[in-house]
Structures are given as C-alpha cells and as structure tokens.
Design an enzyme around this catalytic site. Structure first.
Site, PDB file in Angstrom:
ATOM      1  N   THR A 100     -27.928  33.464  30.246  1.00  0.00           N
ATOM      2  CA  THR A 100     -28.890  34.160  31.105  1.00  0.00           C
ATOM      3  C   THR A 100     -28.941  35.607  30.624  1.00  0.00           C
ATOM      4  O   THR A 100     -27.897  36.254  30.547  1.00  0.00           O
ATOM      5  CB  THR A 100     -28.456  34.094  32.575  1.00  0.00           C
ATOM      6  N   LYS A 175     -35.913  31.720  33.992  1.00  0.00           N
ATOM      7  CA  LYS A 175     -34.559  31.523  34.533  1.00  0.00           C
ATOM      8  C   LYS A 175     -34.245  32.572  35.598  1.00  0.00           C
ATOM      9  O   LYS A 175     -33.681  32.252  36.652  1.00  0.00           O
ATOM     10  CB  LYS A 175     -33.527  31.604  33.406  1.00  0.00           C
ATOM     11  N   LYS A 244     -24.716  39.549  38.651  1.00  0.00           N
ATOM     12  CA  LYS A 244     -25.277  39.861  37.335  1.00  0.00           C
ATOM     13  C   LYS A 244     -26.706  39.342  37.209  1.00  0.00           C
ATOM     14  O   LYS A 244     -27.613  40.055  36.784  1.00  0.00           O
ATOM     15  CB  LYS A 244     -24.369  39.267  36.257  1.00  0.00           C
TER      16      LYS A 244
END
Length: 296
Positions: A100, A175, A244
């Site tokens: 990611t 994503k 994050k």
C-alpha cells in the site's frame, strides 16, 4: 516471459507469506529476500524457495520481482537503496508492487524502474491473511493493459478477483479509497459499540439489530467476534497499519484537492488508538479503547 518465470519476492509478512506459499504451489521458482521482519520461512524453504541477502541479488535471478512491504518508504528503500532491486534488475523484468503506497511515490518509482530497463505494475491487495493463505486475495492493478494481461497468470495464482484499475498509480489510488471506506466503517462501528457498551446494551442485541438493518456488512462481520467474545482474529490488521493507510489517503485527498474532513476524524481516531493501545494492537481492539475513553 517463459511459462513459469522465476520470481523474487521482498516482504514475507502476514500477507506476503500467503502469496509466496501460493506461488510455490503453482510451480513458480521463488527466491525471497532475507529480512528480520519476515514470517518464519520453514514452510516456504521446504517447498523449494531459496533466499537472497540483498535486493540486487534477488533481482539478478528474477524475471518478476514482487514487493509486499509496509509502505512507500520501504518500497523506495528496497528498490532504490544501496544494493536495492534496481541495481540487479534484468532488462525487461517486471516489478509488481503489492504494497500500500502513496500514488505520487508509485509514479516516481515506476519511472525509475523504466529508466533501469524494467516494467512496472502496482497491484495492492485487499482481504486478510486468511485469504492470502488460501490464494483468494483481491488485487487492484495499475499499469499498461498489455503488461497486465501478460502478468495475470502470476497474479491469479494468489488472487481470486483481479481488477485493472487504470494506468500506473490507479491501483494504489483505488486501494486507498477502499481502505478508507473499510476502516472508516470499522471505526464508526467501533465507536457505536463502545457507546453501546457504556449504555449497558447486550452485545448480542447490538449485533443482531445492526445485521438486520443498515449496519450489516463486511465490517460488522469482521468485528463481530470481538464484540461477542473479545476475539480480534476477525480482522488481523495492526492499528499502526490502519493509521498509515489513512494517512496515505489523507495525503492523496489533499494532493487532489478533494474533501477529507471525515477522513481526518477517522485518522485522528486511529492515531489516538495507536498512542493508547500500541502499534501492534489489532484493529478490533479499537472497541475496547473507545469504551475505556482511551482513544476518544
């Protein structure tokens, strides 16, 4: 590319271990990067995997390099750093980034891969380590359509649903959109469950009413084991990773001039949860932290 290209993989964590397992199960020659953060490699080595000490060594023997690391700093380090993948990349080799990452970083990395003579796809995943082990991940792929078609058999060895989202960076953008919605739903449910707990509502009643109405869905199913039995295994995702990912989403939204007020509130909730519960707390534990007032 041969029928069974040789693959080098960096990042054998909770998700990466399942990917590696399925690559081996489908007959792909596999080497993995030695790293202290890897899950135990015994099963993979017994199945025929080998190890490499540096990214350059990993790339030197690979037709395809798959990355499954934490985020953009780690992607940049393993590709661009001293002894990194680009220093050993074969001409025409493919780098597939399943991490990611921040899309603007992805675009810079793709340019560096191209300058080194390679080709690039971003292919972040959704679902959990359970589906990774089963070869049933969802992949969101950004990159050239012809390269996507060429690499699809490799991706299909560890993924059930594979979506070509658009050009380079589109996979990572999709994503972040997905994880914002998913983790946002979880945060909303966790806050409601914490309020319900403090109000003395039976958790069974809460789950039943939500499931029969507008609160039903994947987020509730993943939280349900924790709501009913304090079992966090329904969502094995670290609180620090949630923080994050939401930080990356906020960066993407801000870079694009998009609204992000709700996202800012969700991010702040996970930031406080990490401060109170620790980076390695699992996301379902947010319910207890909020009930105690720790992440309020």
């Amino acid at each position: 590319m041969t029928a069974k290209p040789s693959i080098g993989m960096a990042g054998i964590g909770l998700m990466g271990h399942g990917i590696a397992r399925n690559l081996l199960r489908h007959g792909y020659p596999l080497a993995v990067l030695e790293h202290a953060g890897n899950q135990p490699l015994d099963e993979l080595l017994a199945a025929g995997a080998t190890t490499r000490a540096s990214g350059a060594q990993l790339a030197a023997g690979a037709d395809v390099v798959i990355l499954c690391v934490t985020g953009s700093p780690q992607v940049e380090a393993v590709l661009l750093g001293d002894g990194g993948v680009l220093q050993g990349l074969r001409p025409g080799a493919v780098v597939i980034d399943c991490s990611t990452a921040i899309p603007t970083s992805t675009e810079r990395v793709a340019q560096a891969v191209a300058a080194a003579g390679g080709r690039f796809l971003d292919a972040p995943m959704t679902r959990t380590p359970k589906e990774a082990a089963e070869g049933r991940l969802n992949l969101l792929v950004g990159g050239d359509a012809a390269l996507f078609a060429e690499c699809r058999p490799i991706l299909a060895s560890f993924a059930e649903n594979i979506t070509h989202a658009g050009p380079v960076g589109a996979g990572h953008r999709m994503k972040l959109l997905h994880n914002y919605v998913s983790l946002g739903f979880v945060a909303l449910l966790a806050e409601a469950a914490a309020c319900s707990e403090r109000a003395g509502i039976d958790p069974q009643v809460l789950v039943q009413v939500l499931a029969q109405g507008g609160g039903g869905g994947a987020a509730l199913e993943r939280l349900k084991p924790y709501l009913l039995a304090r079992d966090p295994s329904g969502l094995r995702f670290f609180m620090s990773n949630a923080q994050k990912d939401l930080g990356y989403y906020a960066t993407m939204a801000e870079d694009g001039g998009a609204a992000h007020a709700i996202a800012d509130g969700v991010l702040a909730t996970y930031e406080r949860a990490v401060q109170q519960g620790g980076a390695q707390a699992l996301v379902p534990e947010l319910v207890s932290l909020l009930a105690q007032g720790g992440a309020r």
